[in-house]
Structures are given as structure tokens and as C-alpha cells.
Design a protein around this motif. Structure first.
Motif, PDB file in Angstrom:
ATOM      1  N   PRO A  87       0.825  -1.205   0.000  1.00 44.15           N
ATOM      2  CA  PRO A  87       0.000   0.000   0.000  1.00 44.15           C
ATOM      3  C   PRO A  87       0.865   1.263   0.000  1.00 44.15           C
ATOM      4  N   PRO A  88       0.408   2.353  -0.561  1.00 46.70           N
ATOM      5  CA  PRO A  88      -0.831   2.446  -1.342  1.00 46.70           C
ATOM      6  C   PRO A  88      -0.677   1.735  -2.680  1.00 46.70           C
ATOM      7  N   PHE A  89      -1.724   1.005  -3.057  1.00 45.20           N
ATOM      8  CA  PHE A  89      -1.705   0.214  -4.281  1.00 45.20           C
ATOM      9  C   PHE A  89      -2.046   1.070  -5.490  1.00 45.20           C
ATOM     10  N   THR A  90      -1.627   0.610  -6.651  1.00 49.32           N
ATOM     11  CA  THR A  90      -1.989   1.235  -7.926  1.00 49.32           C
ATOM     12  C   THR A  90      -2.805   0.238  -8.732  1.00 49.32           C
ATOM     13  N   VAL A  91      -3.405   0.717  -9.807  1.00 46.87           N
ATOM     14  CA  VAL A  91      -4.154  -0.175 -10.689  1.00 46.87           C
ATOM     15  C   VAL A  91      -3.219  -1.215 -11.294  1.00 46.87           C
ATOM     16  N   ASP A  92      -1.992  -0.832 -11.604  1.00 47.16           N
ATOM     17  CA  ASP A  92      -1.027  -1.810 -12.131  1.00 47.16           C
ATOM     18  C   ASP A  92      -0.764  -2.926 -11.121  1.00 47.16           C
ATOM     19  N   GLU A 105     -26.561  -0.078 -23.549  1.00 44.06           N
ATOM     20  CA  GLU A 105     -26.694  -1.411 -22.965  1.00 44.06           C
ATOM     21  C   GLU A 105     -26.288  -1.391 -21.506  1.00 44.06           C
ATOM     22  N   CYS A 106     -26.734  -2.406 -20.772  1.00 46.10           N
ATOM     23  CA  CYS A 106     -26.418  -2.558 -19.357  1.00 46.10           C
ATOM     24  C   CYS A 106     -25.480  -3.747 -19.209  1.00 46.10           C
ATOM     25  N   LEU A 107     -24.402  -3.562 -18.450  1.00 47.74           N
ATOM     26  CA  LEU A 107     -23.411  -4.613 -18.228  1.00 47.74           C
ATOM     27  C   LEU A 107     -23.194  -4.789 -16.728  1.00 47.74           C
ATOM     28  N   THR A 108     -22.733  -5.970 -16.333  1.00 52.36           N
ATOM     29  CA  THR A 108     -22.453  -6.239 -14.923  1.00 52.36           C
ATOM     30  C   THR A 108     -20.946  -6.271 -14.671  1.00 52.36           C
ATOM     31  N   THR A 109     -20.591  -5.894 -13.447  1.00 55.06           N
ATOM     32  CA  THR A 109     -19.232  -5.999 -12.899  1.00 55.06           C
ATOM     33  C   THR A 109     -18.121  -5.646 -13.891  1.00 55.06           C
ATOM     34  N   VAL A 110     -18.200  -4.450 -14.442  1.00 54.63           N
ATOM     35  CA  VAL A 110     -17.130  -3.993 -15.337  1.00 54.63           C
ATOM     36  C   VAL A 110     -16.085  -3.214 -14.527  1.00 54.63           C
ATOM     37  N   ASN A 111     -14.919  -3.049 -15.103  1.00 54.21           N
ATOM     38  CA  ASN A 111     -13.836  -2.297 -14.482  1.00 54.21           C
ATOM     39  C   ASN A 111     -13.924  -0.830 -14.896  1.00 54.21           C
ATOM     40  N   VAL A 112     -13.886   0.067 -13.907  1.00 56.65           N
ATOM     41  CA  VAL A 112     -13.893   1.502 -14.166  1.00 56.65           C
ATOM     42  C   VAL A 112     -12.636   2.088 -13.520  1.00 56.65           C
ATOM     43  N   ARG A 113     -11.828   2.779 -14.334  1.00 54.09           N
ATOM     44  CA  ARG A 113     -10.540   3.295 -13.863  1.00 54.09           C
ATOM     45  C   ARG A 113     -10.497   4.822 -13.984  1.00 54.09           C
ATOM     46  N   PRO A 114     -10.798   5.534 -12.885  1.00 56.17           N
ATOM     47  CA  PRO A 114     -10.708   6.991 -12.925  1.00 56.17           C
ATOM     48  C   PRO A 114      -9.270   7.516 -12.893  1.00 56.17           C
ATOM     49  N   SER A 115      -8.367   6.763 -12.218  1.00 56.18           N
ATOM     50  CA  SER A 115      -6.983   7.218 -12.088  1.00 56.18           C
ATOM     51  C   SER A 115      -6.098   6.010 -11.802  1.00 56.18           C
ATOM     52  N   ASP A 116      -4.790   6.263 -11.629  1.00 55.66           N
ATOM     53  CA  ASP A 116      -3.862   5.169 -11.328  1.00 55.66           C
ATOM     54  C   ASP A 116      -4.052   4.601  -9.925  1.00 55.66           C
ATOM     55  N   LEU A 168     -10.396  -3.751 -21.431  1.00 56.88           N
ATOM     56  CA  LEU A 168     -10.376  -4.170 -20.036  1.00 56.88           C
ATOM     57  C   LEU A 168     -11.043  -3.181 -19.084  1.00 56.88           C
ATOM     58  N   MET A 169     -10.879  -1.878 -19.332  1.00 51.59           N
ATOM     59  CA  MET A 169     -11.364  -0.892 -18.381  1.00 51.59           C
ATOM     60  C   MET A 169     -12.102   0.249 -19.059  1.00 51.59           C
ATOM     61  N   PHE A 170     -13.206   0.640 -18.433  1.00 53.07           N
ATOM     62  CA  PHE A 170     -13.952   1.811 -18.879  1.00 53.07           C
ATOM     63  C   PHE A 170     -13.413   3.048 -18.172  1.00 53.07           C
ATOM     64  N   ALA A 171     -13.477   4.184 -18.838  1.00 57.53           N
ATOM     65  CA  ALA A 171     -13.234   5.469 -18.191  1.00 57.53           C
ATOM     66  C   ALA A 171     -14.546   5.905 -17.537  1.00 57.53           C
ATOM     67  N   PRO A 172     -14.499   6.692 -16.468  1.00 51.29           N
ATOM     68  CA  PRO A 172     -15.747   7.159 -15.855  1.00 51.29           C
ATOM     69  C   PRO A 172     -16.640   7.900 -16.837  1.00 51.29           C
ATOM     70  N   SER A 173     -16.043   8.595 -17.798  1.00 48.22           N
ATOM     71  CA  SER A 173     -16.836   9.337 -18.784  1.00 48.22           C
ATOM     72  C   SER A 173     -17.642   8.414 -19.695  1.00 48.22           C
ATOM     73  N   ASP A 174     -17.312   7.121 -19.712  1.00 49.07           N
ATOM     74  CA  ASP A 174     -18.062   6.144 -20.512  1.00 49.07           C
ATOM     75  C   ASP A 174     -19.353   5.708 -19.816  1.00 49.07           C
ATOM     76  N   VAL A 175     -19.441   5.910 -18.518  1.00 49.92           N
ATOM     77  CA  VAL A 175     -20.519   5.352 -17.698  1.00 49.92           C
ATOM     78  C   VAL A 175     -21.636   6.375 -17.525  1.00 49.92           C
ATOM     79  N   LEU A 176     -22.845   6.026 -17.954  1.00 46.13           N
ATOM     80  CA  LEU A 176     -24.014   6.882 -17.789  1.00 46.13           C
ATOM     81  C   LEU A 176     -24.708   6.641 -16.452  1.00 46.13           C
ATOM     82  N   LEU A 177     -24.628   5.410 -15.963  1.00 49.96           N
ATOM     83  CA  LEU A 177     -25.252   5.014 -14.708  1.00 49.96           C
ATOM     84  C   LEU A 177     -24.390   3.946 -14.057  1.00 49.96           C
ATOM     85  N   ALA A 178     -24.132   4.097 -12.755  1.00 53.54           N
ATOM     86  CA  ALA A 178     -23.491   3.056 -11.953  1.00 53.54           C
ATOM     87  C   ALA A 178     -24.482   2.621 -10.887  1.00 53.54           C
ATOM     88  N   VAL A 179     -24.591   1.310 -10.672  1.00 56.47           N
ATOM     89  CA  VAL A 179     -25.535   0.759  -9.698  1.00 56.47           C
ATOM     90  C   VAL A 179     -24.784  -0.129  -8.718  1.00 56.47           C
TER      91      VAL A 179
END
Length: 197
Positions: A17-22, A71-82, A103-114
Motif C-alpha cells: 500500500p498504497p496500491f496502484t491499478v497496475d 446497454e447494461c453490463l455487470t461488474t465492469v472495471n472503471v478506472r478513474p486514475s492510477d 479491459l477498463m472503462f473510463a468514468p466518462s463512458d458510464v451513464l449510470l453506476a448501480v
């Protein structure tokens, strides 16, 4: 006569820690959900059957109502930063974007998070994720509380934070306009499946 000692399985995580996405991408696939909030690791176990039921039913509702191109997808990866990495229970994204994401969506790709709240994720879903999703600029956040009937909480982005929430309790249909028109009673997310004859 010797008795065998019970064995405990331990997962050794690479990095510190602190961990990174890598770092996170090197973690073992051990059935846990690993997320990062400003480098701090949050580990969640596999969801319960009731949690999965609610996700599946909401996925079906969102997919059925989705207009062309979304479309609606389940349990995708969203990476706002490292140092931030989220895995929402459900998201709504454009098909065009999801076709191009590996592999990863940017937050700007997401219209709704549940998020469907479970005992192990209660604090993060109610507080941490609400703040994190707003800071990432995700326009809508829905939180489903199963032990409240269930109840749907709808947050809409207003500047840098969410306003609301609008609250929809079981027994009262939620009539929603964003990310697209949808109407359902939150009770259907946890109750017996309705069969058609």
C-alpha cells in the motif's frame, strides 16, 4: 494417533500500500472483488444469491428498456486514475464504447453506476462509492438496499456531488427518466419470480 491441523488458505498480494491499478492487475483470481479508493484496497467476497437475484432482475429491466445504442453490463472495471479502480454491480454504457473497451472503462463512458448493498459492502456503497462516483463525474448513481424492502435510492450529479437521493420504496413504482425512461416496483428485485402463463 496424529490428527491433521485444519489448513487456512491465504492470498499473498503483490505490491504494497498504497496500491496502484497496475498492482491490482497482478492480483490472483481468487474469487474476491478487489477495488481501489485513492490507493486503499477494498476486498469484497462473491455476492450472495439474493444479491445476484437483484442484480439479474435489474439487469433485465434495464436491458429491456434500453434504447438502441445503449446497454447494461455487470461488474465492469472503471478506472478513474492510477490509484482508483471500481467495479460497480451494473453500469449503463453506449454499445459503441463497450465495443471498443478491452479491459477498463473510463468514468466518462458510464451513464449510470448501480450498487446493490450487501452486509460486506454497506459502508462503501452508502458513502465511499457515492463520493467516488460523483468525483469521477458519473452522472447517475443508484443504490439498492435489499434489507429495506428493497428500496431504490437515485442520485443525480449536480456539479461535483450528487443531489438527492430520490427514494423509491417497495410497493411504490419508480418512474425514472434517466438514463432513459424506466418504470418498476423495487419489490420485484427481491421477491419471487413472476411467471407468465
Amino acid at each position: 494417533m496424529a490428527t491433521s491441523e485444519p489448513t487456512t488458505r491465504r492470498t499473498v498480494l503483490p505490491g504494497a500500500p498504497p496500491f496502484t491499478v497496475d498492482d491490482l492487475l497482478k492480483f490472483p483470481d481468487d474469487g474476491n472483488r478487489y477495488e481501489l479508493f485513492d490507493g486503499s484496497l477494498v476486498v469484497s467476497p462473491a455476492p450472495t444469491p439474493l444479491h445476484q437475484r437483484a442484480i439479474s432482475r435489474l439487469l433485465l429491466l434495464l436491458e429491456t428498456a434500453a434504447p438502441s445504442g445503449l446497454e447494461c453490463l455487470t461488474t465492469v472495471n472503471v478506472r478513474p486514475s492510477d490509484s482508483d479502480f471500481y467495479i460497480p454491480d451494473l453500469v449503463v454504457v453506449s454499445e459503441e464504447v463497450s465495443d471498443s473497451v478491452d479491459l477498463m472503462f473510463a468514468p466518462s463512458d458510464v451513464l449510470l453506476a448501480v450498487e446493490v448493498v450487501s452486509p460486506g459492502t454497506r459502508v462503501h456503497d452508502r458513502a465511499t462509492k457515492k463520493v467516488a462516483y460523483a468525483a469521477a463525474g458519473i452522472p447517475l448513481y443508484w443504490r439498492v438496499e435489499l434489507d429495506e424492502g428493497p428500496t431504490l435510492y437515485v442520485y443525480e450529479l449536480d456539479g461535483d456531488s450528487y443531489k438527492g437521493p430520490a427514494t423509491y420504496k417497495a410497493g411504490t413504482p419508480a418512474t425514472l427518466t434517466a438514463p432513459y425512461p424506466l418504470r418498476f416496483d423495487p419489490a420485484c428485485l427481491a421477491g419471487p419470480r413472476i411467471t407468465r402463463s
